[in-house]
Structures are given as C-alpha cells and as structure tokens.
Design a protein around this motif. Sequence first.
Motif, PDB file in Angstrom:
ATOM      1  N   GLN A   1      76.767  11.678 103.156  1.00  0.00           N
ATOM      2  CA  GLN A   1      75.372  12.086 103.320  1.00  0.00           C
ATOM      3  C   GLN A   1      75.086  12.571 104.744  1.00  0.00           C
ATOM      4  OE1 GLN A   1      72.006  10.077 101.201  1.00  0.00           O
ATOM      5  NE2 GLN A   1      71.484   9.390 103.269  1.00  0.00           N
TER       6      GLN A   1
ATOM      7  N   GLU B   1      77.964   4.159 103.327  1.00  0.00           N
ATOM      8  CA  GLU B   1      77.239   5.418 103.465  1.00  0.00           C
ATOM      9  C   GLU B   1      77.178   6.097 102.105  1.00  0.00           C
ATOM     10  OE1 GLU B   1      77.395   9.788 105.697  1.00  0.00           O
ATOM     11  OE2 GLU B   1      78.922   8.285 106.145  1.00  0.00           O
TER      12      GLU B   1
ATOM     13  N   GLU C   1      73.024  16.045 106.543  1.00  0.00           N
ATOM     14  CA  GLU C   1      71.877  15.901 107.446  1.00  0.00           C
ATOM     15  C   GLU C   1      72.067  16.623 108.782  1.00  0.00           C
ATOM     16  OE1 GLU C   1      71.664  11.691 107.623  1.00  0.00           O
ATOM     17  OE2 GLU C   1      70.585  11.494 105.709  1.00  0.00           O
TER      18      GLU C   1
ATOM     19  N   THR D   1      73.168  11.491  94.327  1.00  0.00           N
ATOM     20  CA  THR D   1      73.741  10.647  95.364  1.00  0.00           C
ATOM     21  C   THR D   1      74.431   9.437  94.749  1.00  0.00           C
ATOM     22  OG1 THR D   1      71.952  11.316  96.857  1.00  0.00           O
ATOM     23  CG2 THR D   1      73.239   9.395  97.494  1.00  0.00           C
TER      24      THR D   1
ATOM     25  N   LEU E   1      69.479  16.755  95.067  1.00  0.00           N
ATOM     26  CA  LEU E   1      70.734  16.045  95.301  1.00  0.00           C
ATOM     27  C   LEU E   1      70.992  14.924  94.299  1.00  0.00           C
ATOM     28  CD1 LEU E   1      70.757  15.712  99.204  1.00  0.00           C
ATOM     29  CD2 LEU E   1      71.811  17.487  97.784  1.00  0.00           C
TER      30      LEU E   1
ATOM     31  N   THR F   1      75.713   5.735  95.349  1.00  0.00           N
ATOM     32  CA  THR F   1      75.458   4.611  96.260  1.00  0.00           C
ATOM     33  C   THR F   1      76.391   3.426  96.016  1.00  0.00           C
ATOM     34  OG1 THR F   1      73.770   3.730  94.766  1.00  0.00           O
ATOM     35  CG2 THR F   1      73.028   5.237  96.510  1.00  0.00           C
TER      36      THR F   1
ATOM     37  N   VAL G   1      76.993  12.305  98.666  1.00  0.00           N
ATOM     38  CA  VAL G   1      76.290  13.342  97.905  1.00  0.00           C
ATOM     39  C   VAL G   1      77.302  14.084  97.042  1.00  0.00           C
ATOM     40  CG1 VAL G   1      75.013  15.510  98.104  1.00  0.00           C
ATOM     41  CG2 VAL G   1      74.477  13.595  99.628  1.00  0.00           C
TER      42      VAL G   1
END
Length: 493
Positions: A84, A114, A88, A103, A101, A105, A117
């Motif tokens: 991710q 972290e 950014e 994502t 997106l 986790t 994506v």
Amino acid sequence: MAWLGNLKIVARDERSVTPQSEDFSAWYNDVVFRAELVDRGPVRGSMVIRPYGYRIWELLQADLDGRIKATGHQNAYFPLLIPQSYMEREAEHIEGFAPELFTVTHAGGKELEEPLVIRPTSETIIGEMMAKWINSHRDLPLLLNQWANVLRWELRPRMFLRTSEFLWQEGHTAHTTAADAIAETMLALGFYQDLAVDTAAMATGPGEKTPGERFAGAERTFTLEGMMRDGRALQAGTSHFMGTNFAAAFGITYTSESGTAELCHTTSWGMTTRMIGALIMTHGDDKGLVLPPALAPHQVVIVPIGRGDQGETTLSAATELAATLRRAGIRTHVDDRPQLSPGFKFNDWEMRGVPIRLELGPRDLAAGTTLMSRRLNYRQPDAGKEAIPLDAAPDLLAAELAAFQALLARRAGDFRDDHTAVVNSWPEFTAAVTVGWALALHCGDQACEDEIKAETTATARCIPLAGEPEQGPCIRCGKPSAYGKRLIFARAY
C-alpha cells in the motif's frame, strides 16, 4: 405464437436479441450472452470469458503484441500484490484510484503488517523496479510491456465494458528527455489507432484528454475514442506522458553523460478487454455479432447438409474443403453437430458474427459448388446466397474476406460521419449529443465542463489530433475558447 382469448402471445426465440432501436443496452446484454462470449462470475462485477470470446481476445492480443515487439519493447511480468505504501508515494495517483482499490489485510490466518493492494495498474511496482534497474543513460530507453489482469471495484458492472476484473496490456517506458517520452506516448497511441482501424475496422477519433479527464498522475493523456452504433463514444485505448512525476516519487534516475543525476521521463499506455465490447457495439446488428474477418475466431463456417449416406458424403467433403481453406490461411470451422437442424445452425452462426457461411449439400457437390452467404451486405441488404466453385474457393473466399473487412470499416466510418455534427449553439449541442458526437469550442474551465456533463451527461472526450485551428466562444458559457480547435463531446461508456 399462441392465442389466449383475444390476447395474442408471441414467444421470442431464446436465441433472438432485443432490437437495437428498442433498447441498445438490452441488445448488448443479449448478444454477449447468447453469442457465448461471457458468463457472469460468482463474485459481483466479475466475468468468465468463454472460449469464443477469449479467442477474439487472443487475436487482438497477438496483433497488438506483434506491433509492440516490432518497436523494441519487451514483455515482462510484475507482481499482482503491491504494498500500500507504494500506491501512496504519488499523491494524485492514490487519490484517483482510492475508491477502486481491492486491499488484502490478512494472509496465512494473520493480519498483515502492511496492507497489500491488488493491482489496479502497475505504475508503482514497475516504478520501484525501474529505480533498481536504471543507473546510467546507457540503460535508456527502458521499454517494457506487461499482459496481465487488474482489479478495480466497479459499482455498475457491464460485461467487457466495466467489470471489477479485466485483462489488458500495460506498457511502461523510461527515457532521458521529455521529447523522447512524448514521442513514445504518441507511438503507443499509434499502436491502438492502427489496431482499431486496420484490424478491428472501427471508426475512431484520436486526441488528447482535457485536464479534468487525464489519468491520475499524468501530465498529458491521449485517447482513442470509437463511435458505437448508439452514437456513444467508447475509450478504446489510452497513452500517458507522466513527465517526471513517478520518477520523482520512486527515485527513477540516471547518470547523464556529463555525470549528473537526472530524473527519467516515463510513460504508460494500455488497452483492455473492453475492446471486445467496442467490436460488438461498432459492428453488431439485430441478428447479433458482426465480426471483422481479422478478429473472427472462424472466418468461414461450413454447414454440411444431408442425412444418412448423403450426410456422411457432404460431411466428408466439408472436412476436405475446410482443410484446403486452412492451408490457404483461412480460419475455417465445420459445423458437424448432428442433433441440430441446418436452419438453427445458420441462425447460430449469424448470432456469432461469422463473416462467411458456406452450405454444402448433395446438389452443390454434384455441381462442384458451395452456397456462400455473407454475414452483412452493406448497401445491398437483399443480396442472397451465391454459388461459388469448390476448386476456386480459397482464392474467392480470401478476396471476399478482404472485401468484408473493408466493407465494415467503410460502414463504421459512414456511421461516425453521419452522427457527428459541428455545433455553434447550445440547442444544436444538446440535440447532437443525444444521437452522436458534437464538435464544439470550449473555454477549458473545469466548472463549465462539469455543467455540460450535469445537464447532458456528455463529456469532453478529447481534443482531436486532426481538425483545423479555430477560435470562438465556448459552446456553454460564451467565454473565449481555450484549445485552439473544436473538442469532441459525447455521451460515453
């Protein structure tokens, strides 16, 4: 047809389609499913591309891949999962993609330190690799391409046009100068233009996006817009000049000949499976698909006719003819399904858009001929079947396929031209975008663009590369025009 009292009930053939004039969206959905191009996936917004639809993609892919490799680009593959933090690093990029997106986790039953994506596009991961691989000006240009899948959350999915997962190619290159990177950007747009016009027989409008329509993080975005048969535009491919935005974010630098550290200038460009949707909506009719020969899985389908011993004889002759045509480079299929009638087969291959159908029965064999039917007879709608000699079939059919390809390109161009209007007043503009494209001057103000979209659902598709220089008042607010030529405005997919 059945009668219930005084009420007449008409049962539609399960393989028929909604007429385009009645409901273009329903027509499109009917075609993609009944021609067996796709099926719905188990996850909302996903699609299963069936073999017939995937073969069209393979033909598109092979054509474009050849163009890419012929200009010195090399294929590579990069990870599906992207940290991710990479996303950014370039502020505009993450802002533009954040709502789309997917994502990850958790993995291995544990929460990840972290989030990862799932690839929506690969500028960030490829930028990270470019920074490792590029040291000197001698390493440039770096010309990469990737064939992959990407995921972007889609609220209103439509098969091929907008699905959460789709297939594409994405080119990524790095250069020493802005001029070289812009030349690369235009080269890539040329790939898409040539593919669309020469191979897909589409009518297009190549141009540059307005600032409000640019790719997130790009300095300039160029697009190829195609006109569909409902008058709407479809973005068939885009090419982006990134400047040094991603180079600065990812440290993509090189040592110049003078020994100084310089930022690279990068590009990215892509074409997706929505090109199949463009094919469908550019050429299709109320019978279903109409495929240009260059992209038809089967360019010719042979339907043998007869039963018993006669059926075996015609099937054997059809198989022999198919082998002869294949040796001549013509993609040919024999429909030997014994459980289906010839009439069903004729309708089925019309639905699937096969350019040429051949019928081969006992009388045809005795005469040394086969009956040829074209999928479309532009300007000659009543043209019927035509007997052609079997011994001359390879040369005759090769010529017919070339003529059919040209016919579709001419038909698409005529339709685009007939549905594109030069407008100089707001009433002319609103009338034009209900049926096609409007060529109009614009002030360049984003607020004005937003007003036009809110009132008409039309957007500025591009600043055409072609077109004469022109100045004048904005079509909406009357302020001086900003782009030096007319823009293409249209409702779009």
